[in-house]
Design a protein around this motif. Structure first.
Motif, short mmCIF file in Angstrom:
data_model
loop_
_atom_site.label_atom_id
_atom_site.label_comp_id
_atom_site.label_asym_id
_atom_site.label_seq_id
_atom_site.Cartn_x
_atom_site.Cartn_y
_atom_site.Cartn_z
N PRO A 108 4.31 -4.58 6.56
CA PRO A 108 5.49 -4.88 5.76
C PRO A 108 5.22 -4.69 4.26
O PRO A 108 4.19 -5.13 3.73
N GLY A 109 6.14 -3.97 3.61
CA GLY A 109 6.03 -3.70 2.18
C GLY A 109 5.33 -2.40 1.85
O GLY A 109 5.34 -1.95 0.71
N ASP A 110 4.70 -1.75 2.84
CA ASP A 110 3.96 -0.51 2.60
C ASP A 110 4.91 0.69 2.56
O ASP A 110 6.02 0.64 3.08
N CYS A 111 4.41 1.77 1.97
CA CYS A 111 5.19 3.00 1.85
C CYS A 111 4.33 4.18 2.29
O CYS A 111 3.19 4.32 1.85
N CYS A 112 4.88 5.03 3.13
CA CYS A 112 4.23 6.27 3.55
C CYS A 112 4.81 7.39 2.68
O CYS A 112 6.01 7.65 2.71
N THR B 262 10.16 -6.12 7.10
CA THR B 262 11.12 -7.21 7.06
C THR B 262 12.24 -6.84 6.10
O THR B 262 12.15 -5.84 5.39
N LYS B 263 13.28 -7.63 6.06
CA LYS B 263 14.38 -7.37 5.14
C LYS B 263 13.87 -7.40 3.70
O LYS B 263 14.26 -6.59 2.88
N GLU B 264 12.98 -8.33 3.41
CA GLU B 264 12.44 -8.47 2.07
C GLU B 264 11.35 -7.44 1.77
O GLU B 264 11.15 -7.05 0.63
N GLU B 265 10.62 -7.02 2.81
CA GLU B 265 9.50 -6.09 2.65
C GLU B 265 9.58 -4.99 3.72
O GLU B 265 8.84 -5.00 4.69
N PRO B 266 10.48 -4.03 3.54
CA PRO B 266 10.62 -2.97 4.53
C PRO B 266 9.43 -2.00 4.47
O PRO B 266 8.76 -1.89 3.44
N ILE B 267 9.18 -1.35 5.57
CA ILE B 267 8.24 -0.23 5.60
C ILE B 267 9.08 1.01 5.30
O ILE B 267 10.11 1.23 5.93
N THR B 268 8.64 1.82 4.33
CA THR B 268 9.43 2.98 3.95
C THR B 268 8.63 4.27 4.12
O THR B 268 7.41 4.28 4.02
N PHE B 269 9.36 5.36 4.38
CA PHE B 269 8.80 6.69 4.47
C PHE B 269 9.57 7.52 3.45
O PHE B 269 10.79 7.55 3.46
N THR B 270 8.85 8.21 2.56
CA THR B 270 9.49 8.96 1.49
C THR B 270 8.75 10.25 1.20
O THR B 270 7.55 10.35 1.48
N ALA B 271 9.47 11.22 0.66
CA ALA B 271 8.83 12.48 0.24
C ALA B 271 8.06 12.26 -1.05
O ALA B 271 8.42 11.41 -1.87
N HIS B 272 6.99 13.00 -1.23
CA HIS B 272 6.18 12.93 -2.43
C HIS B 272 6.94 13.56 -3.59
O HIS B 272 7.38 14.71 -3.50
N ASP B 273 7.09 12.83 -4.67
CA ASP B 273 7.77 13.28 -5.88
C ASP B 273 9.00 14.12 -5.57
O ASP B 273 9.90 13.66 -4.92
N ARG B 274 9.04 15.38 -6.00
CA ARG B 274 10.23 16.20 -5.80
C ARG B 274 10.07 17.17 -4.63
O ARG B 274 10.75 18.18 -4.55
N GLU B 275 9.17 16.88 -3.73
CA GLU B 275 8.94 17.75 -2.58
C GLU B 275 9.98 17.49 -1.49
O GLU B 275 10.63 16.45 -1.49
N THR B 276 10.11 18.45 -0.58
CA THR B 276 11.07 18.30 0.51
C THR B 276 10.37 18.25 1.84
O THR B 276 9.24 18.68 1.97
N ALA C 210 0.84 -1.20 0.00
CA ALA C 210 0.00 0.00 0.00
C ALA C 210 0.87 1.25 0.00
O ALA C 210 1.98 1.25 0.52
N ARG C 211 0.33 2.31 -0.59
CA ARG C 211 0.96 3.63 -0.53
C ARG C 211 0.00 4.50 0.28
O ARG C 211 -1.11 4.79 -0.17
N ILE C 212 0.45 4.90 1.46
CA ILE C 212 -0.37 5.71 2.36
C ILE C 212 0.15 7.14 2.30
O ILE C 212 1.34 7.39 2.51
N HIS C 213 -0.74 8.08 2.02
CA HIS C 213 -0.35 9.48 1.83
C HIS C 213 -0.65 10.32 3.06
O HIS C 213 -1.66 10.11 3.74
N VAL C 214 0.25 11.30 3.31
CA VAL C 214 0.13 12.22 4.43
C VAL C 214 0.35 13.64 3.91
O VAL C 214 1.23 13.87 3.08
N SER C 215 -0.47 14.57 4.38
CA SER C 215 -0.34 15.97 3.98
C SER C 215 -0.75 16.87 5.13
O SER C 215 -1.67 16.54 5.89
N ILE C 216 -0.12 18.04 5.24
CA ILE C 216 -0.50 18.97 6.30
C ILE C 216 -1.92 19.49 6.08
O ILE C 216 -2.53 20.02 6.99
#
Length: 71
Positions: free
Chosen positions: A35-39, A57-71, A2-8
């Motif tokens: 496991p495997g999801d991305c925020c 997990t090592k194979e399916e980490p949970i990741t947190f990333t910025a949206h596209d080219r945002e900071t 899943a891709r879970i989105h967060v915004s102010i």
């Protein structure tokens, strides 16, 4: 995966984590990530401490990333 989105401009009460209805806090997303999801975090200042409820997990980490080219 899943891709879970967060915004102010989002809402923890009325958001569903989609791009169109993001959550307001990173913690709200962290509470449901599995496991495997991305925020995907939109640009802005988030003044919070985040404690993920689940671990990836090592194979399916949970990741947190910025949206596209945002900071």
């Amino acid at each position: 995966m899943a891709r879970i989105h967060v915004s102010i401009s989002g809402s923890d009460a009325n958001g569903d984590g989609s791009l169109e209805r993001p959550f307001r806090s990173i913690q709200k997303a962290a509470d449901i990530l599995a496991p495997g999801d991305c925020c995907v975090i939109r640009e802005g200042k988030y003044r919070e401490t985040v404690v993920p409820l689940n671990s990836g997990t090592k194979e399916e980490p949970i990741t947190f990333t910025a949206h596209d080219r945002e900071t």
